[in-house]
Write an enzyme that holds these catalytic residues in place. Sequence first.
Site, PDB file in Angstrom:
ATOM      1  N   CYS A  19       0.819  -1.229   0.000  1.00  0.00           N
ATOM      2  CA  CYS A  19       0.000   0.000   0.000  1.00  0.00           C
ATOM      3  C   CYS A  19       0.850   1.276   0.000  1.00  0.00           C
ATOM      4  O   CYS A  19       0.665   2.149  -0.853  1.00  0.00           O
ATOM      5  CB  CYS A  19      -0.986  -0.016   1.159  1.00  0.00           C
ATOM      6  N   HIS A  44      -2.801   1.490   6.732  1.00  0.00           N
ATOM      7  CA  HIS A  44      -3.179   1.373   5.316  1.00  0.00           C
ATOM      8  C   HIS A  44      -3.373   2.756   4.698  1.00  0.00           C
ATOM      9  O   HIS A  44      -3.948   3.658   5.310  1.00  0.00           O
ATOM     10  CB  HIS A  44      -4.458   0.561   5.156  1.00  0.00           C
ATOM     11  N   HIS A 104      -5.702   1.838  -4.566  1.00  0.00           N
ATOM     12  CA  HIS A 104      -4.745   1.350  -3.573  1.00  0.00           C
ATOM     13  C   HIS A 104      -4.286  -0.065  -3.918  1.00  0.00           C
ATOM     14  O   HIS A 104      -4.831  -0.725  -4.804  1.00  0.00           O
ATOM     15  CB  HIS A 104      -5.359   1.378  -2.167  1.00  0.00           C
TER      16      HIS A 104
END
Length: 346
Positions: free
Chosen positions: A259, A308, A320
């Site tokens: 990520c 995240h 993402h």
Amino acid sequence: MASHRRPKQPSRARVTVLTTAAAAAVVMSSQAANAAPSEKPSKDEVKAKVDKLYEQAEQATEKYNGAKEKQEKLQKEISTIQDNVAKGQQELNELRDGLGSMASAQYRSGGIDPSLQLFLSADPDDYLDKASTLDQLSTQQVDALKEIQAKQRELAQQRSEASEKLKDLSATRTELGKKKKEVQGKLSSAQKLLNTLSAAEKQQLADEQSRATRTSERDALQVNVPAGSGRAAAAFAAAQSKLGTPYVYGATGPSSYDCSGLTSWAYAQAGVGIPRTSEAQTGAGTRIYSVSQLKVGDLVFFFNDLHHVGLYAGNGQIIHAPRTGTVVRYESMNTIGGPFMFGVRV
């Protein structure tokens, strides 16, 4: 005449033990007979457990990324210090050679000064601290001694700093190994759970993921949300060019990403350097707490520990790199699995 003895009776304690054991055996047999066979977890139960393991793996991945970044930084710093030490040692040797030349010239002109002679066979610190010694040396010799002393102290400090950084590097490498093992353990457990599903169930999960991705992509493209800046737009375009690229923990591109690897790579393509980890990226700009104020290209962070991150794509969607087993994709902010914390405009 034969004697008749009564048979020896078992002790009360022994009778109690035997009775207890027999009772336990009966209970266990009854439980075994009545126990229902263990049921195989449903597809949804497996998915929930796997998603949780993937979330834990991503948490460990960001810690792994931080340790890896620290390791690389320490290695560079140590290399720089070692280069400086080598250069400083060469300069010190040259200074000593120069002082030796002074001593040789002094000897040829009528004998070497006793204090200088002592210096040449010992540490100059012993002499610089004694005023009587300095009085016996020329100004040029005193300056040379002071320069040598300063260089020696500088080298000692650099060597000490290098030693401490080497210890820190060793500890960081140990931490890196632990985090890597933790990530791999979570992923292995997730895979074992997935292996309990039938081929049909696995295909159902894949179809669900595919439908969710298509829906998010459609929603993201329905509304034209203005980009925060030219660089934010460039970073977003870079991320878009990697749609479909696989997620791999610890990866920063160009063939795979995690990520924070995707977001740091995307902004690098726009000429902007941001930190490597999601937690560190929270300090890359101005925080925005309202989804309605987000613009395309803003960084968006999820979960209480901020493990995240993605890029805002408009209409409540992000681009993402979700987790192992997926690819870079659009996804609704409502399906990330953790709460939206805030955005950052770089």
